[in-house]
Design a protein around this motif. Structure first.
Motif, short mmCIF file in Angstrom:
data_model
loop_
_atom_site.label_atom_id
_atom_site.label_comp_id
_atom_site.label_asym_id
_atom_site.label_seq_id
_atom_site.Cartn_x
_atom_site.Cartn_y
_atom_site.Cartn_z
N TYR A 81 25.93 33.19 33.18
CA TYR A 81 26.90 33.81 34.08
C TYR A 81 26.78 33.15 35.43
O TYR A 81 25.68 32.99 35.96
N LEU A 109 29.20 31.44 39.17
CA LEU A 109 30.32 31.50 40.12
C LEU A 109 30.97 30.13 40.25
O LEU A 109 30.28 29.11 40.27
N GLY A 152 41.33 32.69 43.10
CA GLY A 152 40.12 33.29 42.56
C GLY A 152 40.27 34.76 42.28
O GLY A 152 41.38 35.34 42.30
N ASP A 153 39.13 35.43 42.07
CA ASP A 153 39.11 36.86 41.75
C ASP A 153 39.39 37.70 42.98
O ASP A 153 39.11 37.30 44.12
N VAL A 160 37.92 40.44 44.87
CA VAL A 160 36.54 40.92 44.93
C VAL A 160 36.44 42.43 44.79
O VAL A 160 35.33 42.98 44.68
N THR A 186 32.32 40.73 40.88
CA THR A 186 32.42 39.50 41.68
C THR A 186 31.81 39.72 43.06
O THR A 186 31.11 38.86 43.59
N ARG A 187 32.07 40.88 43.65
CA ARG A 187 31.52 41.19 44.96
C ARG A 187 30.00 41.26 44.90
O ARG A 187 29.30 40.72 45.77
N THR A 199 28.07 39.76 42.75
CA THR A 199 27.54 38.42 42.50
C THR A 199 27.50 37.60 43.78
O THR A 199 26.53 36.88 44.06
N ALA A 204 35.46 32.73 41.85
CA ALA A 204 35.74 33.37 40.56
C ALA A 204 34.45 33.51 39.77
O ALA A 204 33.63 32.58 39.73
N ALA A 205 34.27 34.66 39.12
CA ALA A 205 33.14 34.88 38.23
C ALA A 205 33.48 34.30 36.86
O ALA A 205 34.59 34.50 36.34
N SER A 256 36.86 32.02 32.81
CA SER A 256 36.96 33.10 33.80
C SER A 256 36.87 34.45 33.10
O SER A 256 37.42 34.65 32.02
N GLY A 295 37.19 37.34 35.28
CA GLY A 295 37.83 38.24 36.24
C GLY A 295 39.34 38.09 36.20
O GLY A 295 39.93 37.74 35.18
#
Length: 396
Positions: A52, A54, A62-63, A65, A70-71, A73, A96-97, A120, A122
């Motif tokens: 896992y 980023l 991107g994601d 958050v 994601t936040r 991470t 992006a996660a 991805s 997310g």
């Protein structure tokens, strides 16, 4: 002058040529394959890795958050670099996660490189232009066997504005060629006990027996035994001092005749029918006709005639019937429905499908019925239920 040939010599030569032609024709009908194409060596296998991480450097794709993981991470990553983001709400859209997957080849050594796939997880719209941060890759035992990092390569692109967008291929999955470095080797005692196993990809008792006999004829002073339909054990002589790799290389390139079962595979979702070489059918009579039922409804609006008479003085301007219909003064507007039903049945004759002794005859007999592949699926199922199909029927 001395005669260089005689009638007896000519007849003998002709017989030899005929025998060679017969042998060549017989060899052409034998379906053989290399052992390395139909089997593998026991213990020599890949291992799946996962991690896992980023992806950063995205152009606002991107994601969000707010999704939570994601936040968290981002906060964990920055905290390892001395920045505290626990009580803050980042709004970056360029991260992006992702999940990173790879296959660790057999006998991979420390420092060798392998390819990775980045996907991805997310709500990122595209990973184009992103860079994967250092991501440990673990196996099923929880140990880290490789570390991945690098720039992503996508097979498509995505671009757009406020009201229109263009996307080519998949933009949420990318690869990194040679993007992971192997950090741990998989322990495997290869050839120490002077034996190895051959594992058939498609287990079959006949193929396993033929393979064992062929290998035993090639390797001298070795015990070769087919223990089941998919495993052949080769035990070398205890005094063997040669190179095990050379022995396996010789075994892998042996040609063995492959026996296949009679199998019919059908995919009803796509209308695909695949038959094996040994599929046979008995003589049956088949009649197949499609039944089509079409129901069509048409909605009509009925308007009152012009200059419709007005209701008498003192009467109610609007009345309501028992069925709930509102009657306006001078007439009413109603909606009516016309329903039409049409039934069509094909008039197919009863046809005899003869017994097929080869796959070509089976195909010709089924094509003579003149049906679509989807109808053929139903016919084959019915023939199987009647006991006239000598094959294993598999539906996917």
């Amino acid at each position: 002058m001395k005669r260089l040939w005689s009638p007896g010599h000519f007849s003998c030569t002709l017989a030899v040529l005929v025998m060679i032609m017969i042998l060549l024709c017989g060899a052409a009908t034998v379906h053989a394959a290399r052992i390395k194409d139909i089997a593998g060596i026991g213990g020599v296998r890949q291992n799946q890795l996962i991690g896992y991480g980023l992806v950063v450097g995205l152009m606002g794709t991107g994601d969000d958050v707010k999704n939570g993981f994601t936040r968290e991470t981002i906060a964990n990553m920055l905290s390892r670099h001395g920045l505290s983001m626990r009580d803050r709400q980042p709004k970056a859209k360029n991260i992006a996660a992702v999940m990173v997957t790879a296959h660790l080849p057999a006998f991979a050594k420390n420092g060798s490189r392998i390819d990775v796939t980045v996907s991805s997880i997310g709500d990122a719209t595209s990973l184009q232009g992103g860079t994967l941060l250092m991501t440990p890759l673990q196996a099923g035992d929880g140990q880290v066997y490789a570390v991945s990092q690098g720039a992503l390569v996508l097979g498509g692109f995505s671009a757009g504005g406020a009201s229109a967008s263009v996307t080519k291929n998949q933009t949420n999955v990318a690869i990194i060629t040679n993007g992971a470095i192997v950090e741990r080797e998989v322990d495997f005692a290869f050839g120490q006990d002077k034996k190895f196993s051959i594992l058939l990809f498609q287990p079959d008792f006949t193929t396993a027996t033929k393979l064992a006999a062929t290998v035993a004829g090639l390797i001298k002073n070795a015990e070769v035994k087919a223990v089941d339909s998919g495993t052949i054990i080769v035990r070398l002589d205890p005094d063997f001092t040669g190179n095990m790799t050379e022995i396996i290389s010789s075994v892998e390139n042996i040609d063995v005749s492959v026996e296949t079962g009679a199998i019919v595979v059908m995919n009803e979702k796509t209308g695909t029918v695949v038959m094996g070489e040994n599929v046979r059918i008995s003589t049956v009579a088949v009649a197949h006709g499609n039944l089509s039922i079409q129901i069509k409804e048409t909605t009509n609006v009925s308007q009152p005639l012009p200059f419709a008479p007005q209701p008498p003085a003192g009467s109610k301007p609007v009345t309501e019937r028992k069925d709930g219909t509102i009657v306006a003064p001078g007439g009413q507007t109603v909606v009516t429905k016309d329903t039409s039903v049409a039934v069509q049945e094909e008039k197919k004759q009863l046809m005899v499908v003869p017994r097929g002794v080869t796959i070509q005859e089976v195909v010709q007999a089924l094509n003579a019925i003149g049906v679509t592949p989807r109808d053929l699926i139903t016919i084959i199922q019915t023939i199987k239920a009647a006991g006239a199909l000598q094959a294993d029927l598999r539906i996917i």
